[in-house]
Structure formats: structure tokens, C-alpha cells
Write a protein that holds these residues in place. Sequence first.
Motif, PDB file in Angstrom:
ATOM      1  N   ARG A  67      46.417  40.096  45.959  1.00 14.80           N
ATOM      2  CA  ARG A  67      45.011  40.463  45.747  1.00 14.80           C
ATOM      3  C   ARG A  67      44.080  39.579  46.574  1.00 14.80           C
ATOM      4  O   ARG A  67      43.071  40.055  47.097  1.00 14.80           O
ATOM      5  N   LEU A 105      44.406  36.036  34.504  1.00 17.25           N
ATOM      6  CA  LEU A 105      44.373  37.489  34.658  1.00 17.25           C
ATOM      7  C   LEU A 105      45.565  38.182  34.015  1.00 17.25           C
ATOM      8  O   LEU A 105      45.586  39.406  33.920  1.00 17.25           O
ATOM      9  N   GLY A 124      40.406  43.975  40.490  1.00 15.74           N
ATOM     10  CA  GLY A 124      41.461  42.971  40.571  1.00 15.74           C
ATOM     11  C   GLY A 124      41.238  41.995  41.714  1.00 15.74           C
ATOM     12  O   GLY A 124      41.400  40.779  41.550  1.00 15.74           O
ATOM     13  N   THR A 156      51.200  38.637  42.601  1.00 19.33           N
ATOM     14  CA  THR A 156      50.126  39.635  42.530  1.00 19.33           C
ATOM     15  C   THR A 156      48.791  39.006  42.907  1.00 19.33           C
ATOM     16  O   THR A 156      47.991  39.612  43.628  1.00 19.33           O
TER      17      THR A 156
END
Length: 180
Positions: free
Chosen positions: A143, A133, A111, A139
Motif C-alpha cells: 500500500r 490497520l 487503504g 500489505t
Amino acid sequence: MSDGDLISEVYAGCFRRLVVQVYAVSGDLHEAQEAVQEAFTRALASPRRFAQLDNPEAWLRRVAVNVARSRHRRRRVLDRLLRRIGPPPAVADRSPEHLALLAALRGLPEGQRHALALHYLVDLPVDEVAATLGVSAGTVKSRLSRGRQALAALLADSPTTVADSPTTDRTSTGRIDVRS
């Protein structure tokens, strides 16, 4: 005996023998194994028809040899086309720093690696990375943050330290700026 049991029994009884026979034709063990597996896959696609065959092994052999021949013909055509277009392009940067960066990226979780690559290498904004993604923008930001920290740690531990390079930009905290 069910059709599936028949195929399992034929597989157990003649897979190796078929691989050896197709290997003699193709000259490539891996290709022979693939061709025989493809033949069994086709048998599984229509098990009733396969069960009605008088000689299932002969049918499998014919299918496997035809698969191997078809792949060989396709490979020859592809090789001719590749020779026409010339050699593949050279890798843009083979410097030790670039190779260390790529090795460090491979050491990251998937990820984080995908987020970093899409954002910094493909130059997509956070929203597009999130859409690509299939995750939220938050998120992606998480990441990216964690990925930069992990990447900096991996690069600091690398035997070919990017930090020793005169072309490396550093942030005010002393960390390597991945965006440069």
C-alpha cells in the motif's frame, strides 16, 4: 396488529407533524428531525410498552421535546467551555503545496491513504502500521508503494504543482519525496 406494525403506522401518520411541532420549539429543522427520530428509536427499544400507551403521539412529542431541550442545554454548556479555552489552534501549514498534498491524499483509496498517513505523518514503523490497520506488514509495504506512486501522479496533475516549489525535495527518479 404487531407492535412493529403499530410503530410503523404511527410513524407514517405523525412523523411530519411531530417534526413541525418540535421545530417550533427548537427553531432548528435538523435538530427537530433528529429529536423526533430519537423518540421513535426509544419507542422501538420497548415496543410492548409503546403499544400500551393511550396516546402514542403525545408520548413521542414529549420525548422529542425533551431530547431537543437536553441537546440544547448540552450545546450551551459546550459553547461556554469552548469559549473558555479560546479559539481552536491554527492549521500548521496552509501553503498551496500542503493543501495540494492533502487534496491528493483524499484522492487515494482508503487503504493507501491510511498506510501513508500512519507511516509518514504519524511516523509509525511498518509493523505498527500493520498492527493498527489489522493487515500484514507485506500489505502495508504494498500500500505504501502503490500509494506513493498514485500520490506522485496526483501531485503531478495538480494545478498547484508541488514540483514547482523550491522547497520540494526530489528523488533521483524525479519523483517528489513524500517523507520530506
